[in-house]
Design an enzyme around this catalytic site. Structure first.
Site, PDB file in Angstrom:
ATOM      1  N   GLU A 188       0.849  -1.189   0.000  1.00 28.49           N
ATOM      2  CA  GLU A 188       0.000   0.000   0.000  1.00 28.49           C
ATOM      3  C   GLU A 188       0.886   1.241   0.000  1.00 28.49           C
ATOM      4  O   GLU A 188       1.654   1.469   0.932  1.00 28.49           O
ATOM      5  CB  GLU A 188      -0.912  -0.002   1.235  1.00 28.49           C
ATOM      6  CG  GLU A 188      -1.987   1.063   1.219  1.00 28.49           C
ATOM      7  CD  GLU A 188      -3.074   0.817   0.177  1.00 28.49           C
ATOM      8  OE1 GLU A 188      -3.843   1.760  -0.076  1.00 28.49           O
ATOM      9  OE2 GLU A 188      -3.164  -0.301  -0.387  1.00 28.49           O
ATOM     10  N   GLU A 207      -0.564   9.543  -5.964  1.00 27.43           N
ATOM     11  CA  GLU A 207       0.548   8.601  -5.927  1.00 27.43           C
ATOM     12  C   GLU A 207       0.814   8.011  -7.312  1.00 27.43           C
ATOM     13  O   GLU A 207       1.968   7.791  -7.693  1.00 27.43           O
ATOM     14  CB  GLU A 207       0.232   7.493  -4.916  1.00 27.43           C
ATOM     15  CG  GLU A 207       0.168   8.012  -3.481  1.00 27.43           C
ATOM     16  CD  GLU A 207      -0.945   7.400  -2.647  1.00 27.43           C
ATOM     17  OE1 GLU A 207      -1.336   8.035  -1.652  1.00 27.43           O
ATOM     18  OE2 GLU A 207      -1.432   6.308  -2.995  1.00 27.43           O
ATOM     19  N   ASP A 212      -7.261   3.020   2.781  1.00 25.32           N
ATOM     20  CA  ASP A 212      -6.872   1.759   3.416  1.00 25.32           C
ATOM     21  C   ASP A 212      -8.055   0.804   3.504  1.00 25.32           C
ATOM     22  O   ASP A 212      -7.914  -0.402   3.272  1.00 25.32           O
ATOM     23  CB  ASP A 212      -6.303   2.041   4.809  1.00 25.32           C
ATOM     24  CG  ASP A 212      -5.115   2.984   4.751  1.00 25.32           C
ATOM     25  OD1 ASP A 212      -4.169   2.688   4.011  1.00 25.32           O
ATOM     26  OD2 ASP A 212      -5.147   4.026   5.427  1.00 25.32           O
TER      27      ASP A 212
END
Length: 496
Positions: A297, A328, A481
Protein backbone atom coordinates in the site's frame (compact mmCIF):
# COMPACT_ATOMS: atom_id res chain seq x y z
CA UNK A 1 -68.95 -12.94 9.69
CA UNK A 2 -65.56 -13.04 11.49
CA UNK A 3 -63.85 -13.68 8.19
CA UNK A 4 -65.69 -10.71 6.62
CA UNK A 5 -64.68 -8.44 9.51
CA UNK A 6 -61.04 -9.50 9.15
CA UNK A 7 -61.05 -8.78 5.43
CA UNK A 8 -62.73 -5.42 5.93
CA UNK A 9 -60.20 -4.51 8.63
CA UNK A 10 -57.31 -5.44 6.39
CA UNK A 11 -58.82 -3.42 3.54
CA UNK A 12 -59.32 -0.41 5.79
CA UNK A 13 -55.74 -0.58 7.04
CA UNK A 14 -54.42 -0.95 3.52
CA UNK A 15 -56.44 2.14 2.52
CA UNK A 16 -55.04 4.02 5.51
CA UNK A 17 -51.47 3.19 4.57
CA UNK A 18 -52.21 4.28 1.01
CA UNK A 19 -53.50 7.60 2.28
CA UNK A 20 -50.35 8.06 4.38
CA UNK A 21 -48.28 7.50 1.27
CA UNK A 22 -50.32 10.02 -0.76
CA UNK A 23 -50.30 12.67 1.96
CA UNK A 24 -46.65 12.16 2.97
CA UNK A 25 -44.78 11.34 -0.24
CA UNK A 26 -41.48 12.30 1.40
CA UNK A 27 -41.84 9.70 4.15
CA UNK A 28 -38.86 7.31 3.78
CA UNK A 29 -39.67 4.18 1.82
CA UNK A 30 -38.16 2.06 4.61
CA UNK A 31 -40.73 3.45 7.06
CA UNK A 32 -43.62 2.63 4.72
CA UNK A 33 -42.30 -0.88 4.06
CA UNK A 34 -41.90 -1.48 7.80
CA UNK A 35 -45.46 -0.32 8.48
CA UNK A 36 -46.88 -2.43 5.68
CA UNK A 37 -45.00 -5.58 6.70
CA UNK A 38 -46.05 -5.15 10.35
CA UNK A 39 -49.65 -5.36 9.15
CA UNK A 40 -48.80 -8.56 7.26
CA UNK A 41 -50.54 -7.36 4.12
CA UNK A 42 -48.11 -8.87 1.64
CA UNK A 43 -45.40 -7.13 -0.41
CA UNK A 44 -45.08 -3.38 0.14
CA UNK A 45 -46.13 -1.07 -2.71
CA UNK A 46 -43.24 0.43 -4.65
CA UNK A 47 -43.45 4.23 -5.04
CA UNK A 48 -44.08 5.33 -8.62
CA UNK A 49 -41.14 6.41 -10.75
CA UNK A 50 -37.71 4.86 -11.34
CA UNK A 51 -35.14 4.52 -8.60
CA UNK A 52 -32.40 7.13 -8.56
CA UNK A 53 -29.17 6.31 -10.42
CA UNK A 54 -27.48 6.04 -7.00
CA UNK A 55 -30.07 3.56 -5.77
CA UNK A 56 -29.88 1.46 -8.93
CA UNK A 57 -26.08 1.42 -8.81
CA UNK A 58 -25.99 0.36 -5.14
CA UNK A 59 -28.49 -2.44 -5.84
CA UNK A 60 -26.42 -3.62 -8.80
CA UNK A 61 -23.29 -3.70 -6.61
CA UNK A 62 -25.06 -5.83 -4.01
CA UNK A 63 -25.89 -8.40 -6.69
CA UNK A 64 -22.31 -8.42 -8.04
CA UNK A 65 -20.40 -8.65 -4.76
CA UNK A 66 -19.96 -12.36 -4.10
CA UNK A 67 -17.45 -14.20 -1.92
CA UNK A 68 -14.41 -15.70 -3.65
CA UNK A 69 -14.32 -19.47 -3.98
CA UNK A 70 -11.18 -19.59 -1.82
CA UNK A 71 -11.00 -17.08 1.02
CA UNK A 72 -8.11 -15.80 3.13
CA UNK A 73 -7.83 -17.32 6.60
CA UNK A 74 -4.83 -15.49 8.12
CA UNK A 75 -3.67 -12.00 7.12
CA UNK A 76 -0.45 -10.40 8.36
CA UNK A 77 -0.19 -6.60 8.18
CA UNK A 78 2.76 -4.24 8.87
CA UNK A 79 4.57 -2.03 9.53
CA UNK A 80 3.31 1.53 10.14
CA UNK A 81 0.93 2.26 13.00
CA UNK A 82 0.09 5.30 15.11
CA UNK A 83 -2.68 7.23 16.83
CA UNK A 84 -4.49 9.68 14.57
CA UNK A 85 -5.62 12.92 16.19
CA UNK A 86 -8.43 14.15 13.94
CA UNK A 87 -9.38 17.82 14.09
CA UNK A 88 -10.67 20.68 11.95
CA UNK A 89 -7.63 22.03 10.12
CA UNK A 90 -8.89 25.61 9.96
CA UNK A 91 -9.82 25.68 13.65
CA UNK A 92 -6.46 24.26 14.75
CA UNK A 93 -4.44 26.72 12.65
CA UNK A 94 -6.57 29.57 13.98
CA UNK A 95 -5.92 28.32 17.54
CA UNK A 96 -2.20 28.38 16.73
CA UNK A 97 -2.54 32.06 15.80
CA UNK A 98 -2.00 31.48 12.07
CA UNK A 99 -3.70 33.32 9.20
CA UNK A 100 -4.12 32.15 5.58
CA UNK A 101 -1.39 33.54 3.37
CA UNK A 102 -0.26 32.35 -0.04
CA UNK A 103 -0.61 28.60 -0.49
CA UNK A 104 2.63 26.79 -1.19
CA UNK A 105 3.67 23.14 -1.06
CA UNK A 106 6.60 22.05 1.10
CA UNK A 107 8.18 18.61 0.73
CA UNK A 108 9.13 18.77 4.44
CA UNK A 109 7.58 21.08 7.03
CA UNK A 110 10.11 22.99 9.14
CA UNK A 111 7.87 25.55 10.86
CA UNK A 112 4.31 26.62 11.66
CA UNK A 113 4.45 28.91 8.65
CA UNK A 114 5.32 25.95 6.39
CA UNK A 115 2.36 24.07 7.87
CA UNK A 116 -0.06 26.92 7.16
CA UNK A 117 1.16 27.35 3.56
CA UNK A 118 1.03 23.64 2.75
CA UNK A 119 -2.39 23.17 4.36
CA UNK A 120 -4.10 25.96 2.38
CA UNK A 121 -2.30 24.87 -0.81
CA UNK A 122 -3.91 21.41 -0.66
CA UNK A 123 -7.18 22.65 0.84
CA UNK A 124 -7.59 24.90 -2.22
CA UNK A 125 -7.21 21.83 -4.44
CA UNK A 126 -9.36 19.56 -2.25
CA UNK A 127 -6.49 17.08 -2.34
CA UNK A 128 -5.11 14.77 0.33
CA UNK A 129 -1.43 15.08 1.33
CA UNK A 130 0.95 13.83 4.01
CA UNK A 131 4.13 15.57 5.17
CA UNK A 132 6.94 15.08 7.69
CA UNK A 133 7.44 17.82 10.31
CA UNK A 134 11.17 18.12 10.99
CA UNK A 135 11.18 20.20 14.21
CA UNK A 136 10.49 17.84 17.12
CA UNK A 137 9.73 20.48 19.77
CA UNK A 138 7.44 22.53 17.54
CA UNK A 139 5.59 19.40 16.46
CA UNK A 140 5.04 18.29 20.06
CA UNK A 141 3.66 21.74 20.96
CA UNK A 142 1.25 21.60 18.03
CA UNK A 143 0.30 17.99 18.85
CA UNK A 144 -0.49 18.91 22.45
CA UNK A 145 -2.70 21.79 21.34
CA UNK A 146 -4.47 19.50 18.87
CA UNK A 147 -5.00 16.65 21.38
CA UNK A 148 -6.53 18.98 23.96
CA UNK A 149 -8.63 20.96 21.48
CA UNK A 150 -12.43 20.63 21.99
CA UNK A 151 -13.80 18.08 19.55
CA UNK A 152 -10.44 16.43 18.81
CA UNK A 153 -10.85 12.69 18.25
CA UNK A 154 -8.35 9.85 18.63
CA UNK A 155 -8.41 6.93 16.21
CA UNK A 156 -6.33 4.00 15.03
CA UNK A 157 -3.88 5.41 12.48
CA UNK A 158 -1.19 4.32 10.05
CA UNK A 159 -1.94 2.39 6.85
CA UNK A 160 -1.03 -0.99 8.33
CA UNK A 161 -3.10 -0.56 11.49
CA UNK A 162 -6.08 0.77 9.51
CA UNK A 163 -5.93 -2.10 7.03
CA UNK A 164 -5.57 -4.59 9.89
CA UNK A 165 -8.52 -3.01 11.67
CA UNK A 166 -10.66 -3.32 8.53
CA UNK A 167 -9.73 -6.99 8.06
CA UNK A 168 -10.47 -7.63 11.74
CA UNK A 169 -14.11 -6.68 11.15
CA UNK A 170 -14.43 -10.14 9.56
CA UNK A 171 -14.60 -12.48 12.54
CA UNK A 172 -13.52 -15.55 10.57
CA UNK A 173 -10.18 -13.88 9.73
CA UNK A 174 -7.15 -13.99 12.00
CA UNK A 175 -5.14 -10.76 11.76
CA UNK A 176 -1.53 -10.15 12.81
CA UNK A 177 -0.41 -6.51 13.12
CA UNK A 178 3.19 -5.41 13.53
CA UNK A 179 4.15 -1.79 14.05
CA UNK A 180 5.15 0.67 16.80
CA UNK A 181 2.13 0.15 19.04
CA UNK A 182 1.89 2.22 22.20
CA UNK A 183 -0.70 1.96 24.99
CA UNK A 184 -3.34 4.26 23.44
CA UNK A 185 -3.22 2.51 20.07
CA UNK A 186 -3.33 -0.93 21.69
CA UNK A 187 -6.47 0.15 23.54
CA UNK A 188 -8.10 1.33 20.28
CA UNK A 189 -7.39 -1.84 18.28
CA UNK A 190 -10.04 -4.47 17.61
CA UNK A 191 -9.88 -7.51 19.89
CA UNK A 192 -9.47 -9.66 16.77
CA UNK A 193 -6.07 -8.08 16.04
CA UNK A 194 -3.09 -9.99 17.43
CA UNK A 195 -0.01 -7.88 18.26
CA UNK A 196 3.30 -9.68 18.93
CA UNK A 197 4.90 -8.54 22.23
CA UNK A 198 7.96 -7.25 20.35
CA UNK A 199 5.74 -4.63 18.66
CA UNK A 200 4.61 -3.02 21.90
CA UNK A 201 6.32 0.20 23.03
CA UNK A 202 5.84 2.60 25.94
CA UNK A 203 5.01 5.73 23.90
CA UNK A 204 2.57 6.19 21.01
CA UNK A 205 3.41 7.84 17.72
CA UNK A 206 0.88 10.60 16.95
CA UNK A 207 -0.19 11.83 13.50
CA UNK A 208 -2.24 15.00 13.17
CA UNK A 209 -5.11 14.81 10.68
CA UNK A 210 -6.35 18.25 9.66
CA UNK A 211 -9.74 17.80 8.00
CA UNK A 212 -11.76 20.25 5.92
CA UNK A 213 -15.27 20.08 4.46
CA UNK A 214 -16.38 20.54 0.87
CA UNK A 215 -17.00 24.25 0.37
CA UNK A 216 -15.19 25.23 3.58
CA UNK A 217 -13.47 28.60 3.28
CA UNK A 218 -10.47 30.18 4.96
CA UNK A 219 -9.41 33.53 3.63
CA UNK A 220 -9.26 33.32 -0.18
CA UNK A 221 -9.18 29.51 -0.16
CA UNK A 222 -12.24 27.30 -0.67
CA UNK A 223 -12.13 23.50 -0.62
CA UNK A 224 -13.78 21.91 -3.70
CA UNK A 225 -13.92 18.54 -1.90
CA UNK A 226 -13.80 17.27 1.66
CA UNK A 227 -10.36 15.89 2.41
CA UNK A 228 -7.47 16.01 4.91
CA UNK A 229 -3.87 17.10 5.40
CA UNK A 230 -1.68 14.80 7.52
CA UNK A 231 1.63 15.57 9.21
CA UNK A 232 3.81 14.01 11.88
CA UNK A 233 7.25 13.81 13.44
CA UNK A 234 7.30 10.04 13.35
CA UNK A 235 10.73 8.43 13.74
CA UNK A 236 9.71 4.84 14.57
CA UNK A 237 7.60 4.44 11.46
CA UNK A 238 10.04 6.53 9.41
CA UNK A 239 12.85 4.06 10.14
CA UNK A 240 10.46 1.09 9.67
CA UNK A 241 11.74 -0.20 13.02
CA UNK A 242 9.28 -3.08 13.10
CA UNK A 243 10.15 -4.58 9.70
CA UNK A 244 12.35 -7.35 11.12
CA UNK A 245 9.83 -8.13 13.89
CA UNK A 246 7.14 -8.34 11.21
CA UNK A 247 9.03 -10.78 8.98
CA UNK A 248 10.19 -12.92 11.91
CA UNK A 249 6.58 -13.23 13.11
CA UNK A 250 5.37 -14.65 9.81
CA UNK A 251 6.90 -18.10 10.25
CA UNK A 252 4.86 -18.79 13.38
CA UNK A 253 1.70 -17.00 12.19
CA UNK A 254 1.74 -18.63 8.73
CA UNK A 255 -0.42 -16.11 6.83
CA UNK A 256 -1.92 -16.72 3.41
CA UNK A 257 -1.81 -12.96 2.64
CA UNK A 258 0.78 -10.32 3.64
CA UNK A 259 0.09 -6.57 3.48
CA UNK A 260 3.04 -4.16 3.69
CA UNK A 261 2.91 -0.38 4.04
CA UNK A 262 4.94 2.49 5.44
CA UNK A 263 7.61 3.00 2.76
CA UNK A 264 6.49 6.62 2.34
CA UNK A 265 7.41 7.30 5.97
CA UNK A 266 11.09 6.98 5.04
CA UNK A 267 11.04 10.43 3.41
CA UNK A 268 12.29 11.91 6.67
CA UNK A 269 15.42 9.74 6.58
CA UNK A 270 18.79 10.54 4.96
CA UNK A 271 19.36 9.17 1.45
CA UNK A 272 21.91 6.61 2.57
CA UNK A 273 19.50 5.22 5.16
CA UNK A 274 16.68 5.17 2.60
CA UNK A 275 18.74 3.09 0.17
CA UNK A 276 19.91 0.72 2.90
CA UNK A 277 16.37 0.25 4.24
CA UNK A 278 14.91 -0.39 0.80
CA UNK A 279 17.41 -3.16 0.20
CA UNK A 280 16.46 -4.65 3.57
CA UNK A 281 12.79 -4.40 2.60
CA UNK A 282 13.44 -6.36 -0.61
CA UNK A 283 15.48 -8.96 1.31
CA UNK A 284 12.72 -9.28 3.91
CA UNK A 285 10.02 -9.73 1.26
CA UNK A 286 12.14 -12.38 -0.47
CA UNK A 287 12.20 -14.30 2.82
CA UNK A 288 8.40 -14.66 2.70
CA UNK A 289 7.56 -18.17 1.46
CA UNK A 290 6.80 -18.49 -2.25
CA UNK A 291 3.10 -18.55 -3.01
CA UNK A 292 2.05 -16.05 -0.33
CA UNK A 293 0.89 -12.87 -2.09
CA UNK A 294 2.30 -9.57 -0.80
CA UNK A 295 0.26 -6.38 -1.21
CA UNK A 296 2.09 -3.02 -0.98
CA UNK A 297 0.00 0.00 0.00
CA UNK A 298 1.54 3.26 -1.18
CA UNK A 299 0.81 6.71 0.31
CA UNK A 300 1.48 10.39 -0.35
CA UNK A 301 5.13 11.14 -1.22
CA UNK A 302 7.19 14.09 -2.45
CA UNK A 303 10.68 12.56 -2.83
CA UNK A 304 11.02 11.51 -6.47
CA UNK A 305 14.31 9.74 -5.86
CA UNK A 306 12.76 7.59 -3.15
CA UNK A 307 9.76 6.77 -5.34
CA UNK A 308 12.05 5.92 -8.26
CA UNK A 309 14.05 3.63 -5.98
CA UNK A 310 10.89 1.88 -4.82
CA UNK A 311 9.97 1.26 -8.46
CA UNK A 312 13.39 0.25 -9.73
CA UNK A 313 15.24 -1.31 -6.76
CA UNK A 314 13.27 -4.53 -7.03
CA UNK A 315 10.48 -3.49 -4.61
CA UNK A 316 7.77 -3.55 -7.28
CA UNK A 317 8.86 -6.91 -8.74
CA UNK A 318 8.98 -8.36 -5.21
CA UNK A 319 5.33 -7.59 -4.38
CA UNK A 320 2.22 -9.15 -5.89
CA UNK A 321 -0.25 -6.29 -5.61
CA UNK A 322 -0.28 -2.49 -5.26
CA UNK A 323 -2.80 -0.04 -3.80
CA UNK A 324 -2.59 3.69 -4.60
CA UNK A 325 -4.57 6.86 -5.33
CA UNK A 326 -4.43 9.46 -8.11
CA UNK A 327 -1.68 11.59 -6.58
CA UNK A 328 0.55 8.60 -5.93
CA UNK A 329 -0.09 7.22 -9.43
CA UNK A 330 0.88 10.45 -11.21
CA UNK A 331 3.88 10.99 -8.91
CA UNK A 332 5.02 7.44 -9.64
CA UNK A 333 4.82 8.09 -13.38
CA UNK A 334 6.67 11.41 -13.04
CA UNK A 335 9.41 9.78 -10.92
CA UNK A 336 9.95 6.86 -13.29
CA UNK A 337 9.38 8.59 -16.66
CA UNK A 338 6.06 6.91 -17.34
CA UNK A 339 3.07 7.94 -19.49
CA UNK A 340 1.60 11.43 -19.04
CA UNK A 341 4.53 12.38 -16.78
CA UNK A 342 4.46 15.92 -18.22
CA UNK A 343 1.25 16.60 -16.29
CA UNK A 344 2.05 18.69 -13.23
CA UNK A 345 -1.21 17.61 -11.53
CA UNK A 346 -4.63 16.27 -12.40
CA UNK A 347 -7.07 18.91 -13.64
CA UNK A 348 -10.12 17.99 -11.57
CA UNK A 349 -11.26 14.37 -11.90
CA UNK A 350 -8.35 12.20 -13.13
CA UNK A 351 -8.90 11.24 -16.77
CA UNK A 352 -9.84 7.54 -16.93
CA UNK A 353 -7.90 6.93 -20.16
CA UNK A 354 -4.73 8.49 -18.75
CA UNK A 355 -5.03 6.54 -15.51
CA UNK A 356 -5.54 3.36 -17.53
CA UNK A 357 -2.41 4.12 -19.59
CA UNK A 358 -0.25 4.51 -16.47
CA UNK A 359 -1.62 1.33 -14.87
CA UNK A 360 -0.96 -0.56 -18.11
CA UNK A 361 2.60 0.81 -18.24
CA UNK A 362 3.35 -0.24 -14.64
CA UNK A 363 2.23 -3.81 -15.24
CA UNK A 364 3.91 -4.02 -18.66
CA UNK A 365 7.23 -2.53 -17.49
CA UNK A 366 7.41 -3.91 -13.95
CA UNK A 367 4.79 -6.67 -13.76
CA UNK A 368 4.99 -10.38 -14.41
CA UNK A 369 5.66 -11.53 -17.96
CA UNK A 370 7.33 -14.43 -19.74
CA UNK A 371 10.62 -12.54 -19.96
CA UNK A 372 10.61 -10.95 -16.50
CA UNK A 373 10.86 -12.54 -13.05
CA UNK A 374 8.35 -10.26 -11.30
CA UNK A 375 5.52 -11.14 -8.92
CA UNK A 376 3.51 -7.95 -9.60
CA UNK A 377 0.17 -8.87 -11.20
CA UNK A 378 -2.43 -6.55 -9.64
CA UNK A 379 -3.01 -2.81 -9.03
CA UNK A 380 -5.98 -1.34 -7.16
CA UNK A 381 -6.36 2.34 -8.08
CA UNK A 382 -8.81 4.53 -6.18
CA UNK A 383 -9.83 8.16 -6.54
CA UNK A 384 -12.80 10.09 -5.18
CA UNK A 385 -15.30 9.29 -7.95
CA UNK A 386 -14.16 5.96 -9.42
CA UNK A 387 -11.90 2.91 -8.93
CA UNK A 388 -9.99 0.67 -11.34
CA UNK A 389 -8.56 -2.79 -10.71
CA UNK A 390 -5.93 -3.81 -13.27
CA UNK A 391 -4.65 -7.41 -13.29
CA UNK A 392 -2.34 -9.52 -15.42
CA UNK A 393 -4.49 -12.28 -16.91
CA UNK A 394 -4.38 -15.70 -15.30
CA UNK A 395 -3.45 -14.71 -11.75
CA UNK A 396 -6.53 -13.23 -10.00
CA UNK A 397 -10.21 -14.13 -9.75
CA UNK A 398 -13.34 -12.37 -8.44
CA UNK A 399 -11.99 -8.92 -9.33
CA UNK A 400 -15.40 -7.68 -10.51
CA UNK A 401 -16.71 -8.23 -6.97
CA UNK A 402 -13.50 -6.84 -5.47
CA UNK A 403 -13.64 -3.48 -7.26
CA UNK A 404 -17.35 -3.13 -6.48
CA UNK A 405 -16.77 -3.96 -2.80
CA UNK A 406 -13.97 -1.42 -2.57
CA UNK A 407 -16.17 1.30 -4.06
CA UNK A 408 -19.11 0.37 -1.85
CA UNK A 409 -17.08 0.65 1.35
CA UNK A 410 -15.92 4.13 0.29
CA UNK A 411 -19.54 5.29 0.35
CA UNK A 412 -20.53 3.55 3.56
CA UNK A 413 -17.46 4.48 5.59
CA UNK A 414 -17.45 8.13 4.53
CA UNK A 415 -21.12 8.46 5.48
CA UNK A 416 -20.77 6.20 8.57
CA UNK A 417 -23.63 3.93 7.43
CA UNK A 418 -23.92 0.15 7.36
CA UNK A 419 -25.24 0.15 3.79
CA UNK A 420 -25.35 2.70 0.99
CA UNK A 421 -27.96 5.38 1.71
CA UNK A 422 -28.87 6.59 -1.79
CA UNK A 423 -30.13 9.93 -0.41
CA UNK A 424 -26.73 10.76 1.12
CA UNK A 425 -24.48 9.96 -1.83
CA UNK A 426 -24.06 11.26 -5.36
CA UNK A 427 -22.83 9.74 -8.62
CA UNK A 428 -20.05 12.05 -9.87
CA UNK A 429 -18.06 9.75 -12.14
CA UNK A 430 -17.73 10.77 -15.81
CA UNK A 431 -20.76 9.60 -17.80
CA UNK A 432 -18.54 8.86 -20.81
CA UNK A 433 -14.82 8.18 -21.07
CA UNK A 434 -12.12 6.65 -23.26
CA UNK A 435 -10.24 3.60 -21.97
CA UNK A 436 -6.90 4.90 -23.30
CA UNK A 437 -5.20 8.03 -24.64
CA UNK A 438 -1.98 6.46 -25.91
CA UNK A 439 -3.80 4.10 -28.28
CA UNK A 440 -7.24 3.87 -29.84
CA UNK A 441 -9.22 2.94 -26.75
CA UNK A 442 -12.93 2.23 -26.51
CA UNK A 443 -15.56 4.79 -25.58
CA UNK A 444 -17.55 3.74 -22.51
CA UNK A 445 -20.97 5.11 -21.56
CA UNK A 446 -21.75 4.64 -17.87
CA UNK A 447 -24.82 2.58 -16.98
CA UNK A 448 -25.84 2.55 -13.27
CA UNK A 449 -27.59 -0.80 -13.82
CA UNK A 450 -24.27 -2.34 -14.93
CA UNK A 451 -21.78 -0.37 -12.81
CA UNK A 452 -18.65 -2.48 -13.39
CA UNK A 453 -17.10 -2.05 -16.83
CA UNK A 454 -14.44 -4.47 -18.07
CA UNK A 455 -11.91 -4.04 -20.88
CA UNK A 456 -8.74 -5.80 -22.00
CA UNK A 457 -5.37 -4.67 -23.33
CA UNK A 458 -2.49 -6.99 -24.25
CA UNK A 459 -3.04 -9.59 -21.53
CA UNK A 460 -4.16 -7.13 -18.86
CA UNK A 461 -7.77 -6.85 -17.68
CA UNK A 462 -9.27 -3.65 -16.29
CA UNK A 463 -12.35 -3.45 -14.04
CA UNK A 464 -13.83 0.04 -13.59
CA UNK A 465 -16.64 1.16 -11.30
CA UNK A 466 -17.92 4.55 -10.14
CA UNK A 467 -17.93 5.56 -6.48
CA UNK A 468 -21.05 6.90 -4.76
CA UNK A 469 -19.54 9.95 -3.08
CA UNK A 470 -20.85 10.87 0.36
CA UNK A 471 -22.42 14.35 0.22
CA UNK A 472 -21.70 15.13 3.86
CA UNK A 473 -18.79 12.88 4.91
CA UNK A 474 -18.34 12.08 8.58
CA UNK A 475 -14.66 11.14 8.26
CA UNK A 476 -12.27 10.98 5.31
CA UNK A 477 -9.21 9.49 7.03
CA UNK A 478 -8.43 5.87 6.22
CA UNK A 479 -10.76 5.55 3.23
CA UNK A 480 -7.97 4.40 0.92
CA UNK A 481 -6.87 1.76 3.42
CA UNK A 482 -10.45 0.49 3.87
CA UNK A 483 -10.87 0.39 0.09
CA UNK A 484 -7.70 -1.64 -0.43
CA UNK A 485 -8.53 -4.02 2.43
CA UNK A 486 -12.06 -4.61 1.16
CA UNK A 487 -10.82 -5.18 -2.38
CA UNK A 488 -8.28 -7.70 -1.12
CA UNK A 489 -10.86 -9.42 1.08
CA UNK A 490 -12.98 -10.23 -1.98
CA UNK A 491 -10.00 -11.16 -4.18
CA UNK A 492 -8.83 -14.64 -4.97
CA UNK A 493 -5.32 -15.43 -6.17
CA UNK A 494 -4.64 -18.44 -8.35
CA UNK A 495 -1.94 -20.84 -7.16
CA UNK A 496 1.13 -20.98 -9.40
Amino acid sequence: MALWRGSACAGFLALAVGCVFLLEPELPGSALRSLWSSLRLGPAPVPAGPLSPEGRLAAAWDALIVQPARRWRRVAVGVNACVDVVISGVKLLQALGLSPGSGRDHAVLHSRSDLEEAFVYFMGKGAAAERFFSDKETFHDIAQTASEFPGAQHYVGGNAALIGQRFAANEDLKVLLCGPIGPKLHELLDDNVFVPPESLQEVDEFHLILEYLAGEEWGPFKAPHANRFIFSHDLSNGAMNMLEVFVSSLEEFQPDLVVLSGLHMMEGQRKELQRKRLLEVVTSISDIPTGIPVHLELASMTNRELMSSIVHQQVFPAVTSLGLNEQELLFLSQSASGPHASLSSWDGIPDVGMVSDILFWILKEHGRSKGRSSDLTRIHFHTLVYHILATVDGHWANQLAAVAAGARVAGTQACATETIDATRVSLRAPQEFMTSHSESGSRIVLNPNKPVVEWHREGITFHFTPVLVCKDPIRTVGLGDAISAEGLFYSEVYSD
